[in-house]
Design a protein around this motif. Structure first.
Motif, PDB file in Angstrom:
ATOM      1  N   PRO A 140      40.610  34.994  32.431  1.00 56.53           N
ATOM      2  CA  PRO A 140      40.906  34.771  30.940  1.00 56.53           C
ATOM      3  C   PRO A 140      40.806  33.422  30.351  1.00 56.53           C
ATOM      4  O   PRO A 140      40.203  33.456  29.180  1.00 56.53           O
ATOM      5  CB  PRO A 140      42.160  35.572  30.792  1.00 56.53           C
ATOM      6  N   ASN A 181      38.346  40.756  27.839  1.00 55.96           N
ATOM      7  CA  ASN A 181      39.321  40.919  28.974  1.00 55.96           C
ATOM      8  C   ASN A 181      39.217  39.447  29.732  1.00 55.96           C
ATOM      9  O   ASN A 181      40.114  39.179  30.310  1.00 55.96           O
ATOM     10  CB  ASN A 181      39.053  42.033  29.938  1.00 55.96           C
ATOM     11  N   GLY A 182      38.198  38.785  29.502  1.00 59.03           N
ATOM     12  CA  GLY A 182      37.957  37.835  30.068  1.00 59.03           C
ATOM     13  C   GLY A 182      36.686  37.131  30.731  1.00 59.03           C
ATOM     14  O   GLY A 182      35.804  37.840  30.241  1.00 59.03           O
ATOM     15  N   ASN A 222      33.903  40.376  40.838  1.00 58.37           N
ATOM     16  CA  ASN A 222      34.875  40.628  39.859  1.00 58.37           C
ATOM     17  C   ASN A 222      36.103  39.796  39.930  1.00 58.37           C
ATOM     18  O   ASN A 222      37.312  40.211  39.901  1.00 58.37           O
ATOM     19  CB  ASN A 222      35.729  42.138  40.032  1.00 58.37           C
ATOM     20  N   ARG A 223      35.727  38.560  39.691  1.00 61.22           N
ATOM     21  CA  ARG A 223      36.791  37.520  39.663  1.00 61.22           C
ATOM     22  C   ARG A 223      36.891  37.127  38.208  1.00 61.22           C
ATOM     23  O   ARG A 223      35.942  36.374  37.751  1.00 61.22           O
ATOM     24  CB  ARG A 223      36.248  36.147  40.331  1.00 61.22           C
ATOM     25  N   ASN A 224      37.770  37.599  37.714  1.00 60.68           N
ATOM     26  CA  ASN A 224      38.005  37.531  36.162  1.00 60.68           C
ATOM     27  C   ASN A 224      39.008  36.241  35.813  1.00 60.68           C
ATOM     28  O   ASN A 224      40.094  36.265  36.402  1.00 60.68           O
ATOM     29  CB  ASN A 224      38.535  38.799  35.468  1.00 60.68           C
ATOM     30  N   ASN A 268      34.217  37.068  33.285  1.00 62.63           N
ATOM     31  CA  ASN A 268      34.073  37.646  34.752  1.00 62.63           C
ATOM     32  C   ASN A 268      33.110  37.332  35.354  1.00 62.63           C
ATOM     33  O   ASN A 268      31.746  37.849  35.196  1.00 62.63           O
ATOM     34  CB  ASN A 268      34.334  39.048  34.500  1.00 62.63           C
ATOM     35  N   THR A 276      29.995  42.776  45.153  1.00 59.39           N
ATOM     36  CA  THR A 276      30.870  43.052  43.942  1.00 59.39           C
ATOM     37  C   THR A 276      32.027  41.778  44.256  1.00 59.39           C
ATOM     38  O   THR A 276      32.823  41.887  45.083  1.00 59.39           O
ATOM     39  CB  THR A 276      31.536  44.324  43.610  1.00 59.39           C
ATOM     40  N   LYS A 305      26.525  39.644  28.684  1.00 63.46           N
ATOM     41  CA  LYS A 305      25.929  39.388  29.970  1.00 63.46           C
ATOM     42  C   LYS A 305      25.364  38.074  30.149  1.00 63.46           C
ATOM     43  O   LYS A 305      24.393  37.843  29.153  1.00 63.46           O
ATOM     44  CB  LYS A 305      25.588  40.559  30.747  1.00 63.46           C
ATOM     45  N   ARG A 312      30.894  38.649  37.990  1.00 61.11           N
ATOM     46  CA  ARG A 312      31.095  39.931  38.648  1.00 61.11           C
ATOM     47  C   ARG A 312      30.300  40.526  39.984  1.00 61.11           C
ATOM     48  O   ARG A 312      31.027  41.001  40.857  1.00 61.11           O
ATOM     49  CB  ARG A 312      30.440  40.980  37.434  1.00 61.11           C
ATOM     50  N   SER A 327      33.820  39.340  28.023  1.00 58.02           N
ATOM     51  CA  SER A 327      34.421  40.265  26.944  1.00 58.02           C
ATOM     52  C   SER A 327      35.587  39.850  26.754  1.00 58.02           C
ATOM     53  O   SER A 327      36.266  38.972  27.038  1.00 58.02           O
ATOM     54  CB  SER A 327      34.439  41.599  27.838  1.00 58.02           C
ATOM     55  N   ILE A 382      27.556  37.273  35.066  1.00 56.80           N
ATOM     56  CA  ILE A 382      28.680  36.900  34.279  1.00 56.80           C
ATOM     57  C   ILE A 382      29.056  37.885  33.256  1.00 56.80           C
ATOM     58  O   ILE A 382      27.937  38.121  32.437  1.00 56.80           O
ATOM     59  CB  ILE A 382      28.664  35.523  34.047  1.00 56.80           C
TER      60      ILE A 382
END
Length: 437
Positions: A247, A220-221, A243-245, A223, A241, A191, A225, A218, A215
């Motif tokens: 990749p 997954n991308g 949660n703009r991911n 993110n 929240t 993070k 958060r 991971s 931020i």
């Protein structure tokens, strides 16, 4: 009997005539109703069209003038098109996204105009913690294979604070390049927290009332958060929240842009604005800024680094400065290292300059390039000229400003405004100046 038949035939004929009359009346009413409905529809459409035009004139007052100018231009011969026409053409093209800046044509970030802090770690030794930073943990200056820059490596659980003489002002911007790598394995994550604090500290838990953007890195991308604030001085608690991911930003380099305007915080990652919180910065939040790394573990292959870190105060806008002083300068137009190629994150300030020129037909500008004193004087002179010319050409080619309104020249290292022996001083001297002529 014959009389009865005649009477019945007469009755049938009268009924037929009556039915035809009724049918005709119904048909007449139907036609009248259809005509009436057509008139109503036409009237409604006209009202709707006029309403849309009225709303457009309120929400975008330039649309009507553009349409008028476009009609006027169609009645002119091409040889008689004036200077204003080319600038109008740009406005229309800009709306259609026809711009070599690509996705950055929606980038609205404008950096502050008074430089407060700058560090690219150029003078720091590899392996050392940088001289202009503080931490309660660890970190070191490194180089990486795909970059000419030096980077501050953020590791483990550490907070990184730029050393400054004064607290941050009410309005300022922060920019830096952020790179990350080694996030391919499942359950491998780190993070990053961008913390705006009321007290000087190296970790968020001791920074008093504060605001943060989190931020997550991971497999997954990349993110973005959440955005939140907390502490005893708050009037209003904010916890959003996001949660703009993304990749594509994982194991890659991105440009971070942050703007604090009193209570408002905005953040862009590359060209996209991901945070716009109008009441996040309350009380004395934002007097200090740190980047806090959490679980960035080199032994697991993680790498996170920052470079080209810049804080600038936002004072008067460039129009006010130009009208008051007859000139203004900016360190917010960025070039490739030792080159005259303008970087795309310069779009916001260039658009602001172009809009100022469009709104003030009587203003012409001389664009002056300046460098620091690193390198040979002749080389710096040539580089400053090439950069000034590049800015002029972008205003002409990309923003539609008439070439006759712009001149350019370079002054190299000869007109320093700050101390070339310091990193911040050299950054201040690498500037583009605009002078009213």
């Amino acid at each position: 009997m014959k009389n009865v038949v005649k009477i019945m035939a007469l009755l049938l004929m009268l009924c037929s005539v009556n039915m035809e009359a009724q049918i005709f009346k119904k048909l007449k009413k139907s036609v009248e109703r259809a005509a009436e409905e057509a008139v109503i529809r036409k009237t409604e459409q006209k009202v709707n069209d006029e309403t849309e035009k009225a709303m457009d004139s309120i929400l975008n007052p330039n649309i009507g003038s553009k349409d008028k100018k476009k009609r006027n231009k169609s009645s002119k011969q091409k040889g008689n098109q004036d200077d204003e026409t080319s600038e109008d053409n740009y406005n229309l093209n800009e709306e259609n996204g026809q711009n070599n800046f690509g996705v950055y044509s929606k980038f609205t970030f404008i950096p502050g105009n008074k430089l407060l802090f700058y560090d690219d770690f150029a003078k720091d030794a590899i392996g050392d913690f940088p001289a202009n930073w503080e931490t309660g943990g660890s970190g070191e200056v490194v180089t990486i294979s795909n970059s000419q820059n030096k980077w501050l490596s953020l590791v483990r659980r550490s907070g990184y604070l730029p050393t400054m003489e004064n607290t941050l002002p009410e309005n300022y911007t922060i920019e830096f390049d952020l790179t990350n790598n080694g996030y391919g394995e499942p359950k491998s994550f780190s993070k990053l927290n961008f913390l705006f604090m009321t007290r000087k500290a190296y970790v968020g838990g001791r920074g008093g009332t504060l605001a943060e953007v989190e931020i997550l890195l991971s497999h997954n991308g990349f993110n973005v958060r959440k955005v939140s604030n907390f502490g005893g001085e708050l009037d209003t608690r904010v916890g959003s929240t996001i949660n703009r991911n993304i990749p594509d930003y994982l194991n890659n380099t991105v440009h971070i842009s942050l703007a604090v305007n009193k209570k408002r915080l905005r953040m862009w990652v590359n060209e996209e604005k991901l945070v716009d919180s109008p009441n996040l910065i309350q009380a004395n939040i934002g007097r200090y800024f740190i980047i806090e790394a959490r679980d960035v573990l080199p032994e697991k292959g993680h790498f996170v680094g920052i470079t080209n870190f810049k804080i600038a105060e936002s004072t008067e806008d460039l129009r006010s400065l130009l009208l008051k002083n007859g000139k203004f300068s900016t360190t917010g137009i960025y070039f490739d290292t030792a080159a005259a190629t303008v970087k795309k994150e310069s779009y916001g300030i260039l658009l602001d300059i172009a809009n100022m020129l469009r709104d003030n037909d009587g203003i012409n500008l001389q664009i002056v390039g300046h460098t620091d004193n690193q390198g040979e004087a002749d080389y710096n002179q040539t580089l400053s000229e090439r950069r000034a010319e590049a800015v002029k050409q972008i205003l002409v080619d990309e923003f539609g400003i008439n070439e006759g309104r712009l001149q350019f020249m370079g002054k190299g290292e000869t007109d320093a405004i700050d101390d070339n022996t310091t990193v911040k001083g050299r950054a201040n001297n690498r500037r583009v100046e605009f002078i009213k002529i």
